[in-house]
Design a protein around this motif. Structure first.
Motif, PDB file in Angstrom:
ATOM      1  N   ALA A   1       0.831  -1.202   0.000  1.00  0.00           N
ATOM      2  CA  ALA A   1       0.000   0.000   0.000  1.00  0.00           C
ATOM      3  C   ALA A   1       0.867   1.256   0.000  1.00  0.00           C
ATOM      4  N   GLY A   2       1.989   1.197   0.712  1.00  0.00           N
ATOM      5  CA  GLY A   2       2.883   2.339   0.781  1.00  0.00           C
ATOM      6  C   GLY A   2       3.481   2.705  -0.566  1.00  0.00           C
ATOM      7  N   LEU A   3       3.752   1.702  -1.387  1.00  0.00           N
ATOM      8  CA  LEU A   3       4.279   1.973  -2.721  1.00  0.00           C
ATOM      9  C   LEU A   3       3.266   2.760  -3.552  1.00  0.00           C
ATOM     10  N   VAL A   4       1.984   2.474  -3.329  1.00  0.00           N
ATOM     11  CA  VAL A   4       0.923   3.207  -4.042  1.00  0.00           C
ATOM     12  C   VAL A   4       0.806   4.632  -3.497  1.00  0.00           C
ATOM     13  N   LEU A   5       0.777   4.758  -2.165  1.00  0.00           N
ATOM     14  CA  LEU A   5       0.586   6.071  -1.555  1.00  0.00           C
ATOM     15  C   LEU A   5       1.794   6.985  -1.774  1.00  0.00           C
ATOM     16  N   ALA A   6       2.968   6.406  -1.907  1.00  0.00           N
ATOM     17  CA  ALA A   6       4.171   7.220  -2.122  1.00  0.00           C
ATOM     18  C   ALA A   6       4.107   7.995  -3.425  1.00  0.00           C
ATOM     19  N   ASP A   7       3.326   7.495  -4.379  1.00  0.00           N
ATOM     20  CA  ASP A   7       3.187   8.177  -5.673  1.00  0.00           C
ATOM     21  C   ASP A   7       2.115   9.259  -5.660  1.00  0.00           C
ATOM     22  N   ARG A   8       1.494   9.472  -4.496  1.00  0.00           N
ATOM     23  CA  ARG A   8       0.449  10.486  -4.381  1.00  0.00           C
ATOM     24  C   ARG A   8       1.007  11.711  -3.655  1.00  0.00           C
TER      25      ARG A   8
END
Length: 362
Positions: A252-259
């Motif tokens: 999930a962190g990999l996804v949120l890091a791109d936001r």
């Protein structure tokens, strides 16, 4: 010479005595055997076996030594039938890999022992209706006085439960409504405090890394997160879901890091927060400078995360104590109870949360 004579005189007696006691041991020593060897009455042996007061320490030690020598074990089933109780609490649970379940179980076992009760664990390997029904069915074959259930309530509602007569039930960390006695952490209050803390720091909104969809604890935390944002007049970002594990938090962190608009995250447990911290670090998003992270549980290791994790503390010991107190109260009153008892949570502030940068603020 005197020593040799003494040895030869005593040798025949030693084996004879040993054989006699060995024979009694082989034939399962009785309470009367223990009483004769200890030189006390059978009533005194019974009092020692049941842990009653009123036996002086010297006599108690004599009886215990006689029990050890004869290999005598008190007949707990017979004593239980006589007293009308087994002094054992059954615990049905699944998901022993879950930090919350393990710590709740540990607390229940500790509290039960303090009250003089043992715990019999009935793990449910897979949370299916058949497995749950089988666990409750096995209670009829076990000597338990009461049951504490740590599992999702929809499984309880979905099956026909057949309990042994007079067995009382308490459900831990679930949303059983009026069907059972429930002891639960204040999931909503803790989640609201987490979101409010991040908003008070100045973040526009708070993203949520939720637990698995089938979990009622996860659902309550998600509902409280959304309600707190709505009451504050903030828009709720898209939900990101994990499965309680650090690995799911990392993904999930990999996804949120791109936001770039993600400046604050409320993770539904500390393990997912741990994975989230790693992913953000690897992607060059620093905590708390770029993203504030807050967890839920306050596991013992959370203060050693990098950075130390701000989190919601759950009092697992109090949950366990109240579960045990609840079933004992029902046993003594011989009536079931209904309703929910909430154990308060508290916010533990550490270094993983901070105000947003000036360019991220309102």
């Amino acid at each position: 010479m005197d020593t040799a004579d003494s040895t030869s005189a005593s040798t025949p007696q030693g084996p004879a005595r040993t054989r006699k006691r060995g024979a009694r041991h082989a034939q399962s020593a009785s309470m009367a055997d223990v009483a004769r060897l200890a030189g006390v009455s059978s009533q005194t042996v019974s009092r020692v076996s049941n842990g009653y007061a009123g036996v002086n320490e010297e006599t108690r030690q004599q009886v215990l030594e006689a029990m050890r020598e004869l290999g005598y074990r008190p007949n707990s089933a017979a004593r239980a039938l006589k007293r009308g109780e087994f002094r054992t609490i059954g615990v049905i649970t699944f998901g022993l890999s879950s930090t919350g379940n393990v710590r709740t179980l540990e607390a229940i076992a500790t509290s039960a022992a303090q009250e003089g009760y043992a715990v019999t664990l009935l793990p449910v390997a897979v949370p299916t209706q058949d497995e749950v029904r089988g666990a409750f069915s096995r209670l009829g074959e076990l000597a338990v006085d009461a049951v504490i259930v740590i599992m999702e309530v929809h499984l309880l509602d979905a099956v026909t439960i057949s309990l042994p007569p007079h067995v009382q039930v308490v459900v831990a960390d679930s949303d059983a409504g009026d069907s059972y006695t429930v002891v639960d952490t204040d999931q909503a209050g803790g989640s609201r405090a987490a979101v409010r803390h991040l908003l008070d720091l100045g973040h526009r909104t708070v993203w949520h890394l939720a637990g698995p969809e089938e979990s009622f604890a996860a659902q309550r935390r998600t509902d409280a997160w959304r309600a707190e944002l709505v009451e504050a007049g903030r828009e709720a970002p898209p939900l990101v879901r994990g499965d309680w594990s650090a690995e799911s938090g990392y993904r999930a962190g990999l996804v949120l890091a791109d936001r770039p608009d993600c400046t604050a995250v409320f993770a539904a447990n500390d393990q997912m927060a741990l994975g989230l911290l790693r992913a953000l670090h690897e992607q060059g998003r620093y905590v708390p400078d770029d993203v504030s992270v807050i967890g839920f549980d306050d596991i013992p290791e959370s203060g050693s995360f990098l950075p130390p994790l701000t989190t919601v503390h759950q009092d697992f010991a109090e949950v366990g104590r109240r579960c045990v107190a609840g079933v004992l109260r029902q046993m003594h009153l011989d009536v079931p109870e209904r309703g929910t008892t909430l154990v308060p949570t508290r916010l533990v502030m550490r270094e993983s949360t901070a105000p947003p940068r000036m360019d991220q603020a309102h």
